[in-house]
Design a protein around this motif. Structure first.
Motif, PDB file in Angstrom:
ATOM      1  N   GLN A 224      -3.061 -29.221 -31.793  1.00 46.17           N
ATOM      2  CA  GLN A 224      -2.877 -28.921 -30.373  1.00 46.17           C
ATOM      3  C   GLN A 224      -2.975 -27.425 -30.114  1.00 46.17           C
ATOM      4  N   GLY A 225      -2.353 -26.632 -30.976  1.00 41.98           N
ATOM      5  CA  GLY A 225      -2.387 -25.191 -30.799  1.00 41.98           C
ATOM      6  C   GLY A 225      -3.797 -24.637 -30.864  1.00 41.98           C
ATOM      7  N   GLY A 226      -4.586 -25.103 -31.836  1.00 47.43           N
ATOM      8  CA  GLY A 226      -5.964 -24.632 -31.952  1.00 47.43           C
ATOM      9  C   GLY A 226      -6.812 -25.026 -30.767  1.00 47.43           C
ATOM     10  N   VAL A 227      -6.687 -26.274 -30.346  1.00 47.07           N
ATOM     11  CA  VAL A 227      -7.464 -26.763 -29.199  1.00 47.07           C
ATOM     12  C   VAL A 227      -7.080 -26.011 -27.935  1.00 47.07           C
ATOM     13  N   ARG A 228      -5.789 -25.810 -27.732  1.00 45.48           N
ATOM     14  CA  ARG A 228      -5.328 -25.148 -26.511  1.00 45.48           C
ATOM     15  C   ARG A 228      -5.673 -23.662 -26.488  1.00 45.48           C
ATOM     16  N   LEU A 229      -5.584 -23.006 -27.641  1.00 43.08           N
ATOM     17  CA  LEU A 229      -5.970 -21.600 -27.693  1.00 43.08           C
ATOM     18  C   LEU A 229      -7.443 -21.443 -27.337  1.00 43.08           C
ATOM     19  N   ALA A 230      -8.292 -22.295 -27.911  1.00 40.25           N
ATOM     20  CA  ALA A 230      -9.720 -22.226 -27.603  1.00 40.25           C
ATOM     21  C   ALA A 230      -9.976 -22.484 -26.124  1.00 40.25           C
ATOM     22  N   ALA A 231      -9.304 -23.509 -25.575  1.00 42.00           N
ATOM     23  CA  ALA A 231      -9.502 -23.827 -24.164  1.00 42.00           C
ATOM     24  C   ALA A 231      -9.087 -22.670 -23.265  1.00 42.00           C
ATOM     25  N   THR A 232      -7.991 -21.999 -23.629  1.00 43.14           N
ATOM     26  CA  THR A 232      -7.521 -20.868 -22.834  1.00 43.14           C
ATOM     27  C   THR A 232      -8.517 -19.723 -22.885  1.00 43.14           C
ATOM     28  N   LEU A 233      -8.997 -19.393 -24.073  1.00 43.16           N
ATOM     29  CA  LEU A 233      -9.982 -18.321 -24.204  1.00 43.16           C
ATOM     30  C   LEU A 233     -11.285 -18.685 -23.497  1.00 43.16           C
ATOM     31  N   ASN A 234     -11.667 -19.963 -23.561  1.00 37.86           N
ATOM     32  CA  ASN A 234     -12.893 -20.385 -22.859  1.00 37.86           C
ATOM     33  C   ASN A 234     -12.738 -20.246 -21.354  1.00 37.86           C
ATOM     34  N   ARG A 235     -11.540 -20.536 -20.833  1.00 33.19           N
ATOM     35  CA  ARG A 235     -11.332 -20.358 -19.398  1.00 33.19           C
ATOM     36  C   ARG A 235     -11.351 -18.881 -19.015  1.00 33.19           C
ATOM     37  N   ILE A 236     -10.766 -18.054 -19.877  1.00 34.88           N
ATOM     38  CA  ILE A 236     -10.730 -16.630 -19.583  1.00 34.88           C
ATOM     39  C   ILE A 236     -12.130 -16.011 -19.577  1.00 34.88           C
ATOM     40  N   PHE A 237     -12.937 -16.404 -20.541  1.00 38.04           N
ATOM     41  CA  PHE A 237     -14.249 -15.764 -20.704  1.00 38.04           C
ATOM     42  C   PHE A 237     -15.404 -16.605 -20.179  1.00 38.04           C
ATOM     43  N   GLY A 238     -15.080 -17.783 -19.600  1.00 39.02           N
ATOM     44  CA  GLY A 238     -16.137 -18.680 -19.154  1.00 39.02           C
ATOM     45  C   GLY A 238     -16.879 -18.176 -17.927  1.00 39.02           C
TER      46      GLY A 238
ATOM     47  N   SER B  32      -2.030 -14.329 -16.282  1.00 40.42           N
ATOM     48  CA  SER B  32      -2.211 -14.065 -14.850  1.00 40.42           C
ATOM     49  C   SER B  32      -2.697 -12.651 -14.590  1.00 40.42           C
ATOM     50  N   ASN B  33      -2.372 -11.718 -15.510  1.00 39.98           N
ATOM     51  CA  ASN B  33      -2.789 -10.333 -15.335  1.00 39.98           C
ATOM     52  C   ASN B  33      -3.991  -9.981 -16.198  1.00 39.98           C
ATOM     53  N   PHE B  34      -4.643 -11.009 -16.688  1.00 45.72           N
ATOM     54  CA  PHE B  34      -5.766 -10.787 -17.592  1.00 45.72           C
ATOM     55  C   PHE B  34      -7.005 -10.321 -16.828  1.00 45.72           C
ATOM     56  N   SER B  35      -7.752  -9.438 -17.450  1.00 38.81           N
ATOM     57  CA  SER B  35      -9.070  -9.076 -16.940  1.00 38.81           C
ATOM     58  C   SER B  35     -10.042  -9.200 -18.096  1.00 38.81           C
ATOM     59  N   PRO B  36     -11.344  -9.304 -17.841  1.00 35.96           N
ATOM     60  CA  PRO B  36     -12.310  -9.501 -18.926  1.00 35.96           C
ATOM     61  C   PRO B  36     -12.278  -8.411 -19.989  1.00 35.96           C
ATOM     62  N   THR B  37     -11.579  -7.294 -19.719  1.00 41.27           N
ATOM     63  CA  THR B  37     -11.529  -6.217 -20.712  1.00 41.27           C
ATOM     64  C   THR B  37     -10.248  -6.241 -21.521  1.00 41.27           C
ATOM     65  N   ILE B  38      -9.341  -7.185 -21.187  1.00 37.44           N
ATOM     66  CA  ILE B  38      -8.062  -7.235 -21.890  1.00 37.44           C
ATOM     67  C   ILE B  38      -7.793  -8.666 -22.316  1.00 37.44           C
ATOM     68  N   LEU B  39      -7.492  -8.871 -23.585  1.00 36.07           N
ATOM     69  CA  LEU B  39      -7.184 -10.212 -24.071  1.00 36.07           C
ATOM     70  C   LEU B  39      -5.712 -10.352 -24.390  1.00 36.07           C
ATOM     71  N   PRO B  40      -5.005 -11.351 -23.801  1.00 38.55           N
ATOM     72  CA  PRO B  40      -3.597 -11.605 -24.105  1.00 38.55           C
ATOM     73  C   PRO B  40      -3.371 -12.361 -25.425  1.00 38.55           C
ATOM     74  N   GLN B  41      -2.181 -13.056 -25.562  1.00 41.04           N
ATOM     75  CA  GLN B  41      -1.838 -13.823 -26.759  1.00 41.04           C
ATOM     76  C   GLN B  41      -1.012 -15.076 -26.464  1.00 41.04           C
ATOM     77  N   ILE B  42      -1.212 -16.199 -27.201  1.00 36.12           N
ATOM     78  CA  ILE B  42      -0.479 -17.454 -26.928  1.00 36.12           C
ATOM     79  C   ILE B  42      -0.126 -18.240 -28.198  1.00 36.12           C
TER      80      ILE B  42
ATOM     81  N   ASP C 299     -18.387 -14.450 -28.160  1.00 31.45           N
ATOM     82  CA  ASP C 299     -18.922 -13.091 -28.111  1.00 31.45           C
ATOM     83  C   ASP C 299     -17.854 -12.107 -27.633  1.00 31.45           C
ATOM     84  N   ALA C 300     -17.086 -12.501 -26.618  1.00 32.65           N
ATOM     85  CA  ALA C 300     -16.035 -11.618 -26.102  1.00 32.65           C
ATOM     86  C   ALA C 300     -14.967 -11.352 -27.164  1.00 32.65           C
ATOM     87  N   VAL C 301     -14.550 -12.398 -27.869  1.00 38.01           N
ATOM     88  CA  VAL C 301     -13.549 -12.231 -28.922  1.00 38.01           C
ATOM     89  C   VAL C 301     -14.083 -11.343 -30.036  1.00 38.01           C
TER      90      VAL C 301
END
Length: 269
Positions: free
Chosen positions: A255-269, A119-129, A48-50
């Protein structure tokens, strides 16, 4: 959504995608494949956040925005060093030694950018990896960009072979040039052949949001073991190289797909 927020989201996605074996990152299809895999693995909250952060023209397709940083690095030239890591001619990576730009400014590499964005992420800003084997490569050849080879009958640089040629050749030979079919095949491997590895790919120690030093260490090892191995100036790379390297491409895209999803899930979880 504001333009600044959208750009920061797209930037984060592009960086995260480099986490794979090639030297400077994947080409358009590689980025798209990673994001398509990731989008199917998002939690409800992350999805939903994405969705809220994606521009309307993306039509809720995360894969359609994942090459953004590659496209704008020529406009935002300051961002160019954030796409890769150069090591001396050694098959190992050290953050303090290797994460710097040509002027020696520390932290100016893809691993530093991932650390900074997350590290500087907030729920209103999405980074990139992002990370591909030759995005972590030797400084002496600029991650394979100065090694001229022949991909079958076409002259290329080694970096482009890993960014684009291997993936496009596989799409043409095995998937009728349909990228979605290639995504499906990789996802089947994630579910079956690599199922016992997925938890390790998703995990970051010390409760970190992302683990770019691990990704970079894997990247330079893959570059040495597979991208550079057996290749010299004017090498002709044909079926032997393609068939032996394609499984590594599949594995790193997964690996890239799994890790990207895991990172976004941690950010928005």
């Amino acid at each position: 959504m504001g333009e600044c927020r959208m750009q920061k989201m797209l930037a984060f996605l592009s960086l995260m995608l480099v986490t794979l074996p090639p030297i400077y990152g994947w080409g358009t299809d590689g980025h798209s494949i990673i994001c398509k895999i990731a989008q199917t693995r998002l939690t409800e909250e992350a999805a939903d956040a994405v969705k809220q952060l994606l521009p309307k023209w993306a039509e809720d397709d995360l894969g359609s925005v994942c090459s953004w940083a590659d496209e704008v690095k020529f406009r935002y030239r300051w961002s160019s060093p954030l796409h890769f890591i150069n090591t001396p001619e050694t098959c190992s990576y050290q953050y303090k030694r290797d994460c710097k730009d040509e002027d020696g400014e520390a932290g100016r590499c893809v691993a530093g950018a991932i650390n900074n964005y997350t590290s500087n992420f907030s729920p209103t800003i999405l980074p990139q990896i992002k990370l591909n084997p030759l995005h972590v490569g030797f400084a002496s050849d600029k991650g394979g960009n100065t090694i001229v080879v022949h991909w079958y009958k076409t002259k290329q640089v080694l970096h482009h072979v890993w960014d684009t040629n291997i993936i496009e050749t596989a799409e043409e030979r095995f998937y009728n040039s349909n990228v979605d079919d290639m995504v499906d095949a990789i996802q089947q491997n994630i579910t079956n052949e690599w199922a016992d590895q997925v938890k390790r790919w998703e995990t970051c120690s010390l409760n970190k949001t992302a683990c770019p030093d691990i990704y970079a260490s894997e990247g330079i090892k893959a570059a040495c073991d597979w991208a550079y191995k057996g290749v010299k100036e004017e090498s002709v790379l044909e079926d032997d190289y393609f068939v032996s390297r394609l499984p590594i491409i599949y594995w790193r895209l997964a690996q890239g797909g799994v890790r990207l999803a895991a990172t976004l899930n941690r950010i928005f979880g």
